[in-house]
Design a protein around this motif. Structure first.
Motif, PDB file in Angstrom:
ATOM      1  N   ASP A 168      96.008  44.131  85.946  1.00 18.39           N
ATOM      2  CA  ASP A 168      96.835  42.853  86.372  1.00 18.39           C
ATOM      3  C   ASP A 168      94.834  42.551  86.768  1.00 18.39           C
ATOM      4  O   ASP A 168      95.264  40.611  86.547  1.00 18.39           O
ATOM      5  N   GLU A 169      94.010  42.667  87.383  1.00 15.98           N
ATOM      6  CA  GLU A 169      92.748  41.344  87.907  1.00 15.98           C
ATOM      7  C   GLU A 169      91.787  40.981  87.329  1.00 15.98           C
ATOM      8  O   GLU A 169      91.422  40.044  86.955  1.00 15.98           O
ATOM      9  N   LEU A 170      91.608  41.625  85.644  1.00 16.63           N
ATOM     10  CA  LEU A 170      92.113  40.837  84.452  1.00 16.63           C
ATOM     11  C   LEU A 170      92.209  39.770  83.754  1.00 16.63           C
ATOM     12  O   LEU A 170      91.685  38.216  83.906  1.00 16.63           O
ATOM     13  N   LEU A 171      94.003  39.900  84.382  1.00 18.59           N
ATOM     14  CA  LEU A 171      94.865  38.776  83.480  1.00 18.59           C
ATOM     15  C   LEU A 171      94.798  38.090  84.454  1.00 18.59           C
ATOM     16  O   LEU A 171      94.417  36.635  84.401  1.00 18.59           O
ATOM     17  N   VAL A 172      94.820  38.067  85.940  1.00 25.85           N
ATOM     18  CA  VAL A 172      94.611  36.494  86.791  1.00 25.85           C
ATOM     19  C   VAL A 172      93.209  35.646  86.880  1.00 25.85           C
ATOM     20  O   VAL A 172      92.975  34.939  86.484  1.00 25.85           O
ATOM     21  N   GLU A 173      92.068  36.650  86.711  1.00 26.69           N
ATOM     22  CA  GLU A 173      90.473  36.344  86.664  1.00 26.69           C
ATOM     23  C   GLU A 173      90.742  35.539  85.269  1.00 26.69           C
ATOM     24  O   GLU A 173      90.268  34.202  85.097  1.00 26.69           O
ATOM     25  N   ASP A 174      91.235  36.056  84.072  1.00 25.82           N
ATOM     26  CA  ASP A 174      91.382  34.664  82.820  1.00 25.82           C
ATOM     27  C   ASP A 174      92.310  34.120  83.162  1.00 25.82           C
ATOM     28  O   ASP A 174      91.674  32.566  82.810  1.00 25.82           O
ATOM     29  N   TYR A 175      93.384  33.665  83.993  1.00 27.15           N
ATOM     30  CA  TYR A 175      94.427  32.734  83.321  1.00 27.15           C
ATOM     31  C   TYR A 175      93.255  31.643  84.664  1.00 27.15           C
ATOM     32  O   TYR A 175      93.961  30.284  84.271  1.00 27.15           O
ATOM     33  N   LEU A 176      92.828  32.480  86.207  1.00 32.61           N
ATOM     34  CA  LEU A 176      92.428  30.755  87.037  1.00 32.61           C
ATOM     35  C   LEU A 176      90.719  31.004  86.256  1.00 32.61           C
ATOM     36  O   LEU A 176      90.349  29.424  85.721  1.00 32.61           O
ATOM     37  N   ARG A 177      90.379  31.613  85.332  1.00 28.51           N
ATOM     38  CA  ARG A 177      88.901  30.740  84.487  1.00 28.51           C
ATOM     39  C   ARG A 177      89.939  29.852  83.546  1.00 28.51           C
ATOM     40  O   ARG A 177      89.484  28.673  83.549  1.00 28.51           O
ATOM     41  N   LYS A 178      91.494  29.816  82.584  1.00 27.03           N
ATOM     42  CA  LYS A 178      91.556  28.792  82.206  1.00 27.03           C
ATOM     43  C   LYS A 178      92.271  27.484  83.020  1.00 27.03           C
ATOM     44  O   LYS A 178      92.041  26.820  82.704  1.00 27.03           O
ATOM     45  N   ALA A 179      92.873  27.530  84.023  1.00 24.59           N
ATOM     46  CA  ALA A 179      93.126  26.784  84.608  1.00 24.59           C
ATOM     47  C   ALA A 179      91.849  25.945  85.109  1.00 24.59           C
ATOM     48  O   ALA A 179      92.054  24.637  85.356  1.00 24.59           O
TER      49      ALA A 179
END
Length: 100
Positions: free
Chosen positions: A81-92
């Protein structure tokens, strides 16, 4: 199922002629009363639809070795979950900087 647990209910059942003929022939061939064969057949048919047996699954264990220090194997979902959030924030952030 014991006789004491069974309740006998009389009912009228309309059976198609072809099925009645098959049931009567089978009852004669097995030496069973017609009523008993009808009950057994209904019970078997209903149990097959209620209990679907799937394929047996074989699980082969795999040794992944020792976990890295600091990695809690019991919290892998949290890590995911933490990795997915980091990836989402990076893309955003990338989309914001490109003006999308």
């Amino acid at each position: 199922m014991t006789i004491a647990m069974m309740t006998i209910v009389r009912t009228t059942l309309t059976i198609d002629d072809d099925l009645a003929g098959l049931l009567q022939r089978k009852a004669r061939a097995l030496g069973k009363p017609f009523r008993e064969l009808v009950n057994d057949t209904l019970r078997k048919g209903l149990s097959e639809t209620l209990v679907k047996k799937g394929k047996a699954v074989k699980v082969r264990p795999h040794d992944f070795g020792a976990a890295r220090p600091g990695l809690n194997m019991d919290k892998l979902n949290q890590l995911s979950d933490e990795l997915l959030v980091e990836d989402y924030l990076r893309k955003a952030a990338k989309d914001d900087s490109s003006g999308r």
